[in-house]
Scaffold this active site. Structure first.
Site, PDB file in Angstrom:
ATOM      1  N   GLY A   1     -11.205 -35.958 -77.791  1.00 53.92           N
ATOM      2  CA  GLY A   1     -11.486 -36.414 -76.417  1.00 53.92           C
ATOM      3  C   GLY A   1     -10.269 -37.020 -75.742  1.00 53.92           C
TER       4      GLY A   1
ATOM      5  N   ARG B   1      14.344 -21.095 -76.727  1.00 53.89           N
ATOM      6  CA  ARG B   1      12.981 -20.538 -76.737  1.00 53.89           C
ATOM      7  C   ARG B   1      11.927 -21.629 -76.668  1.00 53.89           C
ATOM      8  NH1 ARG B   1      14.218 -20.989 -82.091  1.00 53.89           N
ATOM      9  NH2 ARG B   1      12.557 -21.036 -83.658  1.00 53.89           N
ATOM     10  N   HIS B   2      12.198 -22.782 -77.300  1.00 55.11           N
ATOM     11  CA  HIS B   2      11.223 -23.872 -77.242  1.00 55.11           C
ATOM     12  C   HIS B   2      11.198 -24.493 -75.842  1.00 55.11           C
ATOM     13  CE1 HIS B   2      10.658 -23.345 -81.432  1.00 55.11           C
ATOM     14  NE2 HIS B   2      11.817 -23.874 -81.797  1.00 55.11           N
TER      15      HIS B   2
ATOM     16  N   CYS C   1      -9.166 -41.870 -81.060  1.00 53.14           N
ATOM     17  CA  CYS C   1     -10.608 -41.928 -80.814  1.00 53.14           C
ATOM     18  C   CYS C   1     -11.281 -41.428 -82.088  1.00 53.14           C
ATOM     19  CB  CYS C   1     -11.012 -41.135 -79.564  1.00 53.14           C
ATOM     20  SG  CYS C   1     -10.850 -39.342 -79.688  1.00 53.14           S
ATOM     21  N   GLY C   2     -12.558 -41.155 -82.060  1.00 51.27           N
ATOM     22  CA  GLY C   2     -13.246 -40.752 -83.291  1.00 51.27           C
ATOM     23  C   GLY C   2     -12.682 -39.486 -83.896  1.00 51.27           C
ATOM     24  N   THR C   3     -12.492 -38.489 -83.051  1.00 50.61           N
ATOM     25  CA  THR C   3     -11.998 -37.187 -83.522  1.00 50.61           C
ATOM     26  C   THR C   3     -10.546 -36.916 -83.164  1.00 50.61           C
ATOM     27  OG1 THR C   3     -12.709 -36.190 -81.446  1.00 50.61           O
ATOM     28  CG2 THR C   3     -14.295 -36.141 -83.278  1.00 50.61           C
ATOM     29  N   GLY C   4     -10.032 -37.601 -82.189  1.00 51.66           N
ATOM     30  CA  GLY C   4      -8.713 -37.277 -81.622  1.00 51.66           C
ATOM     31  C   GLY C   4      -8.802 -36.215 -80.535  1.00 51.66           C
TER      32      GLY C   4
ATOM     33  N   ARG D   1     -12.139 -40.972 -87.415  1.00 48.41           N
ATOM     34  CA  ARG D   1     -13.251 -40.600 -88.293  1.00 48.41           C
ATOM     35  C   ARG D   1     -12.905 -39.408 -89.188  1.00 48.41           C
ATOM     36  NH1 ARG D   1     -17.521 -41.132 -83.283  1.00 48.41           N
ATOM     37  NH2 ARG D   1     -17.653 -43.413 -83.285  1.00 48.41           N
TER      38      ARG D   1
ATOM     39  N   HIS E   1       8.637 -28.112 -81.730  1.00 46.05           N
ATOM     40  CA  HIS E   1       8.386 -26.860 -81.012  1.00 46.05           C
ATOM     41  C   HIS E   1       7.715 -27.067 -79.659  1.00 46.05           C
ATOM     42  CE1 HIS E   1       8.633 -23.841 -84.620  1.00 46.05           C
ATOM     43  NE2 HIS E   1       9.607 -24.731 -84.626  1.00 46.05           N
ATOM     44  N   ASN E   2       6.820 -28.064 -79.581  1.00 46.65           N
ATOM     45  CA  ASN E   2       6.026 -28.224 -78.357  1.00 46.65           C
ATOM     46  C   ASN E   2       6.507 -29.373 -77.479  1.00 46.65           C
ATOM     47  OD1 ASN E   2       3.626 -27.835 -80.825  1.00 46.65           O
ATOM     48  ND2 ASN E   2       4.041 -26.178 -79.396  1.00 46.65           N
TER      49      ASN E   2
ATOM     50  N   ASP F   1     -10.258 -45.990 -78.169  1.00 48.96           N
ATOM     51  CA  ASP F   1     -11.589 -46.398 -77.719  1.00 48.96           C
ATOM     52  C   ASP F   1     -12.245 -47.223 -78.829  1.00 48.96           C
ATOM     53  OD1 ASP F   1     -12.462 -44.544 -79.596  1.00 48.96           O
ATOM     54  OD2 ASP F   1     -13.549 -43.286 -78.155  1.00 48.96           O
ATOM     55  N   HIS F   2     -13.543 -47.468 -78.694  1.00 42.85           N
ATOM     56  CA  HIS F   2     -14.261 -48.305 -79.659  1.00 42.85           C
ATOM     57  C   HIS F   2     -14.271 -47.703 -81.060  1.00 42.85           C
ATOM     58  CE1 HIS F   2     -16.918 -45.503 -77.587  1.00 42.85           C
ATOM     59  NE2 HIS F   2     -17.610 -45.419 -78.708  1.00 42.85           N
TER      60      HIS F   2
ATOM     61  N   ARG G   1       9.288 -22.145 -73.494  1.00 42.00           N
ATOM     62  CA  ARG G   1       7.828 -22.187 -73.698  1.00 42.00           C
ATOM     63  C   ARG G   1       7.245 -23.504 -73.192  1.00 42.00           C
ATOM     64  NH1 ARG G   1       8.943 -19.703 -79.666  1.00 42.00           N
ATOM     65  NH2 ARG G   1       9.347 -17.571 -78.943  1.00 42.00           N
TER      66      ARG G   1
HETATM   67  C1  RB5 Z   1     -17.084 -41.943 -79.362  1.00 37.36           C
HETATM   68  O1  RB5 Z   1     -18.307 -42.001 -80.044  1.00 37.36           O
HETATM   69  C2  RB5 Z   1     -16.445 -40.583 -79.573  1.00 37.36           C
HETATM   70  O2  RB5 Z   1     -17.125 -39.628 -78.823  1.00 37.36           O
HETATM   71  C3  RB5 Z   1     -14.982 -40.625 -79.211  1.00 37.36           C
HETATM   72  O3  RB5 Z   1     -14.349 -41.605 -79.947  1.00 37.36           O
HETATM   73  C4  RB5 Z   1     -14.202 -39.364 -79.463  1.00 37.36           C
HETATM   74  O4  RB5 Z   1     -14.388 -38.906 -80.757  1.00 37.36           O
HETATM   75  C5  RB5 Z   1     -14.346 -38.308 -78.476  1.00 37.36           C
HETATM   76  O5  RB5 Z   1     -13.701 -37.236 -78.560  1.00 37.36           O
END
Ligand code: RB5
Length: 148
Positions: free
Chosen positions: A70, A133-134, A65-68, A109, A98-99, A8-9, A137
């Site tokens: 979403g 086992r993997h 994305c920002g956090t990974g 971020r 494993h997964n 995303d952005h 699961r």
């Molecule tokens: C966008 O601002 C932010 O919400 C998105 O990149 C992401 O971090 C969502 O999980």
């Protein structure tokens, strides 16, 4: 190997760095993400990458994305996707071994570019462990898609 990468952005710059890294690794990477900072909805990008994986158009997917978080939540709603949030190389290796993860999610971020490149390298280079086992699961995870 062919992979898809989407963002995303919040992930434009890291995606560009990872595209270059994938190119240097000799990996064919399809860019399904955005290349401007205009705000977009990460579930749309996650769905595109997830669908490319489950349709067999690419072997593996990468999402930024920002956090990974979403993109990971959204990708896991696509039937057949096993998306893993990867903050460390160890996550990337275990997610594969494993997964049997087929999509790797990274937060721009919270994860610097050099660590993100190492995560991508390990996700690509680590084969799934076919130990019974993997597999059992993994199959139980996938059965949850049709359990409710
Ligand atoms: C966008 O601002 C932010 O919400 C998105 O990149 C992401 O971090 C969502 O999980």
């Amino acid at each position: 190997m062919k992979v898809a990468i989407g963002n995303d952005h919040a992930g434009v710059e890291l995606k560009q760095e990872l595209l270059e890294h994938l190119h240097q690794m000799g990996v064919d990477a399809v860019n399904l993400g955005v290349d401007t900072h205009e705000s977009v909805d990460y579930p749309d990008v996650a769905a595109q990458v997830g669908r490319a994986v489950v349709r067999g158009e690419v072997e593996l997917g990468f999402l930024v994305c920002g956090t990974g978080i979403g993109v990971c939540m959204a990708a896991n709603k696509v039937r057949g996707v096993r998306a893993a949030p990867c903050c460390y190389e160890y996550h990337a290796r275990m997610a594969r071994q494993h997964n049997h993860a087929n999509v790797c999610c990274i937060g721009s971020r919270v994860t610097g570019p050099e660590l993100a490149k190492a995560i991508v390298t390990d996700f690509i280079n680590t084969p799934v462990d076919e130990d019974e086992r993997h597999c059992r699961r993994r199959d139980k995870i996938m059965a949850l898609e049709s359990a409710e």
